[in-house]
Design a protein around this motif. Structure first.
Motif, PDB file in Angstrom:
ATOM      1  N   ILE A  52       0.772  -1.107  -0.014  1.00 29.70           N
ATOM      2  CA  ILE A  52      -0.199   0.166  -0.084  1.00 29.70           C
ATOM      3  C   ILE A  52       0.729   1.137   0.261  1.00 29.70           C
ATOM      4  CG2 ILE A  52      -1.701   1.360   1.418  1.00 29.70           C
ATOM      5  CD1 ILE A  52      -2.873  -1.403   2.346  1.00 29.70           C
ATOM      6  N   PHE A  53       1.959   1.194   0.852  1.00 33.35           N
ATOM      7  CA  PHE A  53       2.678   2.589   0.921  1.00 33.35           C
ATOM      8  C   PHE A  53       3.686   2.720  -0.242  1.00 33.35           C
ATOM      9  CE2 PHE A  53       7.107   3.940   2.344  1.00 33.35           C
ATOM     10  CZ  PHE A  53       6.783   5.095   2.588  1.00 33.35           C
ATOM     11  N   ASP A  54       4.138   1.662  -0.972  1.00 28.29           N
ATOM     12  CA  ASP A  54       4.787   1.753  -2.227  1.00 28.29           C
ATOM     13  C   ASP A  54       3.956   2.344  -3.236  1.00 28.29           C
ATOM     14  OD1 ASP A  54       7.220   0.770  -1.159  1.00 28.29           O
ATOM     15  OD2 ASP A  54       7.037  -1.229  -1.697  1.00 28.29           O
ATOM     16  N   ARG A  55       2.673   1.753  -3.271  1.00 26.23           N
ATOM     17  CA  ARG A  55       1.656   2.271  -4.419  1.00 26.23           C
ATOM     18  C   ARG A  55       1.015   3.738  -4.215  1.00 26.23           C
ATOM     19  NH1 ARG A  55      -3.160  -0.181  -4.317  1.00 26.23           N
ATOM     20  NH2 ARG A  55      -2.555  -1.644  -2.696  1.00 26.23           N
ATOM     21  N   CYS A  56       1.043   3.904  -3.133  1.00 27.15           N
ATOM     22  CA  CYS A  56       0.323   5.256  -2.675  1.00 27.15           C
ATOM     23  C   CYS A  56       1.253   6.467  -2.545  1.00 27.15           C
ATOM     24  CB  CYS A  56      -0.723   5.236  -1.384  1.00 27.15           C
ATOM     25  SG  CYS A  56      -1.907   4.242  -1.480  1.00 27.15           S
ATOM     26  N   LYS A  57       2.564   6.208  -1.914  1.00 28.38           N
ATOM     27  CA  LYS A  57       3.419   7.460  -1.527  1.00 28.38           C
ATOM     28  C   LYS A  57       3.860   8.312  -2.550  1.00 28.38           C
ATOM     29  CE  LYS A  57       7.722   4.776  -2.209  1.00 28.38           C
ATOM     30  NZ  LYS A  57       8.839   4.280  -1.499  1.00 28.38           N
ATOM     31  N   ILE A 122      -7.879  23.076  -0.582  1.00 25.44           N
ATOM     32  CA  ILE A 122      -7.703  22.399  -1.824  1.00 25.44           C
ATOM     33  C   ILE A 122      -6.670  23.144  -2.611  1.00 25.44           C
ATOM     34  CG2 ILE A 122      -8.488  21.444  -3.834  1.00 25.44           C
ATOM     35  CD1 ILE A 122     -11.284  21.376  -2.784  1.00 25.44           C
ATOM     36  N   LEU A 123      -5.459  22.709  -2.986  1.00 21.00           N
ATOM     37  CA  LEU A 123      -4.397  23.455  -3.689  1.00 21.00           C
ATOM     38  C   LEU A 123      -4.171  22.780  -5.095  1.00 21.00           C
ATOM     39  CD1 LEU A 123      -1.605  23.476  -0.817  1.00 21.00           C
ATOM     40  CD2 LEU A 123      -3.679  25.219  -1.114  1.00 21.00           C
ATOM     41  N   LYS A 124      -3.511  23.535  -5.904  1.00 20.41           N
ATOM     42  CA  LYS A 124      -3.412  23.187  -7.109  1.00 20.41           C
ATOM     43  C   LYS A 124      -1.896  23.367  -7.565  1.00 20.41           C
ATOM     44  CE  LYS A 124      -4.947  22.204 -11.639  1.00 20.41           C
ATOM     45  NZ  LYS A 124      -5.531  21.199 -11.936  1.00 20.41           N
ATOM     46  N   VAL A 125      -1.267  22.561  -8.249  1.00 16.39           N
ATOM     47  CA  VAL A 125       0.090  22.728  -8.917  1.00 16.39           C
ATOM     48  C   VAL A 125      -0.156  22.408 -10.616  1.00 16.39           C
ATOM     49  CG1 VAL A 125       1.405  22.040  -7.015  1.00 16.39           C
ATOM     50  CG2 VAL A 125       0.664  20.065  -8.670  1.00 16.39           C
ATOM     51  N   ASP A 126       0.619  23.159 -11.448  1.00 11.29           N
ATOM     52  CA  ASP A 126       0.329  22.981 -12.854  1.00 11.29           C
ATOM     53  C   ASP A 126       1.343  21.909 -13.214  1.00 11.29           C
ATOM     54  OD1 ASP A 126      -1.516  24.913 -13.091  1.00 11.29           O
ATOM     55  OD2 ASP A 126      -0.044  26.423 -12.908  1.00 11.29           O
ATOM     56  N   THR A 127       0.918  20.728 -13.174  1.00 12.14           N
ATOM     57  CA  THR A 127       1.635  19.346 -13.535  1.00 12.14           C
ATOM     58  C   THR A 127       0.790  18.253 -13.646  1.00 12.14           C
ATOM     59  OG1 THR A 127       3.564  18.192 -13.278  1.00 12.14           O
ATOM     60  CG2 THR A 127       2.342  18.842 -11.292  1.00 12.14           C
ATOM     61  N   ALA A 128       1.213  17.358 -14.512  1.00  9.85           N
ATOM     62  CA  ALA A 128       0.449  16.134 -14.389  1.00  9.85           C
ATOM     63  C   ALA A 128       0.731  15.217 -13.293  1.00  9.85           C
ATOM     64  CB  ALA A 128       0.691  15.319 -15.664  1.00  9.85           C
ATOM     65  N   SER A 129      -0.280  14.587 -12.703  1.00 11.80           N
ATOM     66  CA  SER A 129       0.420  13.911 -11.269  1.00 11.80           C
ATOM     67  C   SER A 129      -0.642  12.686 -11.190  1.00 11.80           C
ATOM     68  CB  SER A 129      -0.155  14.788 -10.099  1.00 11.80           C
ATOM     69  OG  SER A 129      -1.641  15.028 -10.163  1.00 11.80           O
ATOM     70  N   PRO A 130       0.048  11.851 -10.391  1.00  5.63           N
ATOM     71  CA  PRO A 130      -0.591  10.481  -9.994  1.00  5.63           C
ATOM     72  C   PRO A 130      -1.925  10.774  -8.987  1.00  5.63           C
ATOM     73  CG  PRO A 130       1.281  10.688  -8.364  1.00  5.63           C
ATOM     74  CD  PRO A 130       1.141  11.833  -9.640  1.00  5.63           C
ATOM     75  N   ALA A 131      -2.704   9.987  -8.716  1.00  3.87           N
ATOM     76  CA  ALA A 131      -3.914  10.241  -8.166  1.00  3.87           C
ATOM     77  C   ALA A 131      -4.287   9.201  -7.334  1.00  3.87           C
ATOM     78  CB  ALA A 131      -5.128  10.725  -8.752  1.00  3.87           C
ATOM     79  N   LEU A 132      -4.638   9.435  -5.928  1.00  4.13           N
ATOM     80  CA  LEU A 132      -5.185   8.290  -5.126  1.00  4.13           C
ATOM     81  C   LEU A 132      -6.428   7.994  -5.382  1.00  4.13           C
ATOM     82  CD1 LEU A 132      -3.519   9.198  -1.643  1.00  4.13           C
ATOM     83  CD2 LEU A 132      -2.781   7.601  -3.424  1.00  4.13           C
ATOM     84  N   ASN A 198      -7.568   2.616   3.294  1.00  2.00           N
ATOM     85  CA  ASN A 198      -7.911   1.237   3.683  1.00  2.00           C
ATOM     86  C   ASN A 198      -6.934   0.561   2.847  1.00  2.00           C
ATOM     87  OD1 ASN A 198      -8.760   0.883   0.920  1.00  2.00           O
ATOM     88  ND2 ASN A 198     -10.907   1.285   1.305  1.00  2.00           N
ATOM     89  N   MET A 199      -7.196  -0.846   3.167  1.00  2.00           N
ATOM     90  CA  MET A 199      -6.137  -1.817   2.833  1.00  2.00           C
ATOM     91  C   MET A 199      -6.173  -2.296   1.287  1.00  2.00           C
ATOM     92  SD  MET A 199      -4.580  -2.320   5.517  1.00  2.00           S
ATOM     93  CE  MET A 199      -3.595  -3.494   5.503  1.00  2.00           C
ATOM     94  N   LYS A 200      -6.945  -1.445   0.658  1.00  2.00           N
ATOM     95  CA  LYS A 200      -7.112  -1.597  -0.924  1.00  2.00           C
ATOM     96  C   LYS A 200      -6.376  -0.256  -1.321  1.00  2.00           C
ATOM     97  CE  LYS A 200     -11.832  -3.859  -1.127  1.00  2.00           C
ATOM     98  NZ  LYS A 200     -13.039  -3.589  -1.665  1.00  2.00           N
ATOM     99  N   GLY A 201      -5.830   0.480  -0.629  1.00  2.01           N
ATOM    100  CA  GLY A 201      -5.196   1.547  -0.945  1.00  2.01           C
ATOM    101  C   GLY A 201      -6.000   2.674  -1.426  1.00  2.01           C
ATOM    102  N   GLU A 202      -7.249   2.691  -1.156  1.00  2.00           N
ATOM    103  CA  GLU A 202      -8.284   3.870  -1.216  1.00  2.00           C
ATOM    104  C   GLU A 202      -8.278   4.965  -0.128  1.00  2.00           C
ATOM    105  OE1 GLU A 202     -11.589   0.926  -3.564  1.00  2.00           O
ATOM    106  OE2 GLU A 202     -11.709   1.496  -1.511  1.00  2.00           O
ATOM    107  N   VAL A 203      -8.354   6.103  -0.395  1.00  2.00           N
ATOM    108  CA  VAL A 203      -8.453   6.972   0.715  1.00  2.00           C
ATOM    109  C   VAL A 203     -10.100   7.089   1.244  1.00  2.00           C
ATOM    110  CG1 VAL A 203      -8.378   9.556   1.186  1.00  2.00           C
ATOM    111  CG2 VAL A 203      -6.916   8.652  -0.639  1.00  2.00           C
ATOM    112  N   VAL A 204     -10.031   7.125   2.411  1.00  2.00           N
ATOM    113  CA  VAL A 204     -11.219   7.017   3.340  1.00  2.00           C
ATOM    114  C   VAL A 204     -11.382   8.283   4.187  1.00  2.00           C
ATOM    115  CG1 VAL A 204     -11.730   4.635   3.093  1.00  2.00           C
ATOM    116  CG2 VAL A 204     -10.255   5.406   5.115  1.00  2.00           C
ATOM    117  N   GLY A 205     -10.168   8.976   4.339  1.00  2.00           N
ATOM    118  CA  GLY A 205     -10.120   9.994   5.459  1.00  2.00           C
ATOM    119  C   GLY A 205      -8.903  10.727   4.998  1.00  2.00           C
ATOM    120  N   MET A 206      -8.686  12.026   6.074  1.00  2.00           N
ATOM    121  CA  MET A 206      -7.769  12.837   5.701  1.00  2.00           C
ATOM    122  C   MET A 206      -7.416  13.292   7.255  1.00  2.00           C
ATOM    123  SD  MET A 206      -7.215  16.729   3.869  1.00  2.00           S
ATOM    124  CE  MET A 206      -8.554  17.228   4.734  1.00  2.00           C
TER     125      MET A 206
END
Length: 359
Positions: A52-57, A122-132, A198-206
């Protein structure tokens, strides 16, 4: 004869010794087997968290900024491939000169949305990015395992494994504006705004803030952050709605609800809706109401300018009213955590207490 007898005694002693050793070895062997049996389980959990850490970080970033007092730093995460970032209001709400560490670079970031009532920026940077990927906090329960990924202190991105300890509407007598997740994850300075996955790597909170003893934290459900973003995408602003009806605990429940309308405030949407004092509230939008406290979540998700169906029982009759929510008059005033007062309205004002209880 004596030698033969002594020989027999020695044989008996050796035999007894071997028998004793066998029994001593059995528990030792059993303990060893038990330890081996536990190793795969611990190893499996470790591998899952690492995966999860490797995929999400890659989608988690460190945020820098400054305000009139000092420099700011915290954590945020990308939620779309165009560089949109969720973070906590305490990180990105009132500062300036924001930048984000991403892929070894420091990129300038700008504010899109700041909302003190929900605690979201909510912030914004002008670049392509990965997304959770986003999950649903409502699918979780107490003891559900979760992983927070943040930037504690001046350290690199760090995973923290914990369990959901509760779903709380208040803390030390103060009401939140919507239910928060209490998580047994020890967060530190710099981890506000970190994603809780969660253990699927999906964001459930902040991560919103750390509790006093630093042994656990509160996290805003991801649905609440999505409500804020949805308002912005549709209207260009955050639209906290309200109706203007006060509630209290009913003496007698109806339809599974004890939330009784006690007052309709003047010059509010409720005043022209057909709602009446004495109505038992069953549902606001898609959210069922069973107790007066249930209005906390139902009202948070109201959007000003939109019609919301409200279901009540009046006498023995079930009625549905479509009410057009208006802007909440206190939506831009702090604090993020509501201070109690005597009654609740739809939704809670920022200075209101728990609903009055009738014994």
């Amino acid at each position: 004869m004596s030698r033969r007898c002594g020989s027999n005694n020695r044989l008996a002693a050796v035999s007894a010794g071997k028998f004793t050793m066998r029994w001593l070895l059995i528990p030792i062997f059993a303990i060893a087997l038990s330890a081996r049996a536990e190793d795969p389980s611990a190893s499996t959990i470790s591998r899952e968290v690492k995966d999860i850490f490797d995929r999400c970080k890659k989608a988690v970033v460190k945020i820098h900024g400054d305000d009139e007092h000092s420099e700011l730093s915290g954590t945020g995460f990308f939620i779309d491939p165009t560089g949109t970032i969720y973070t906590a209001y305490s990180v990105g709400g009132e500062g300036n000169n924001f930048s984000v560490e991403f892929e070894g670079k420091k990129l300038p970031a700008r504010q899109l949305v700041t909302d003190v009532r929900s605690g979201v920026a909510i912030l914004k940077v002008d670049t392509a990015s990965p997304a959770l990927p986003l999950g649903k906090s409502e699918n979780m329960e107490v003891t559900t395992p979760v992983v927070a990924i943040g930037y504690p202190l001046d350290l690199p991105e760090t995973p923290s494994l914990g369990l959901v300890g509760g779903f709380d509407r208040k803390y030390l007598g103060y009401y939140f504006h919507t239910t928060h997740l209490r998580v047994n994850v020890a967060t530190q300075r710099g981890e506000a705004g970190a994603p809780l996955v969660n253990m699927k790597g999906e964001v459930v909170g902040m991560v919103a803030f750390t509790l006093e003893n630093n042994s656990s934290c509160y996290a805003l459900p991801i649905e609440a952050a999505e409500k804020i973003r949805s308002d912005f995408l549709r209207y260009g602003e955050v639209r906290h709605g309200w109706i203007g009806a006060k509630l209290m605990q009913a003496l007698e429940g109806k339809g599974g609800s004890y939330a009784e309308v006690t007052e309709i405030l003047d010059s509010t949407p409720a005043a022209n809706s057909g709602l009446q004092p004495g109505d038992i509230l069953l549902q606001v939008g898609r959210r069922e109401i069973h107790q007066p406290d249930d209005i906390i979540d139902a009202s948070f998700f109201l959007t000003a300018g939109e019609a919301v169906p409200i279901t009540v029982i009046r006498g023995d009759e079930k009625l549905i009213f479509n009410v057009h929510a208006e802007f909440h008059p206190a939506s831009q005033r702090p604090p993020v955590i509501a201070q109690p007062s005597m009654n609740q309205s739809l939704p809670l004002s920022l200075q209101q207490k728990a609903p009055e209880r009738t014994p």
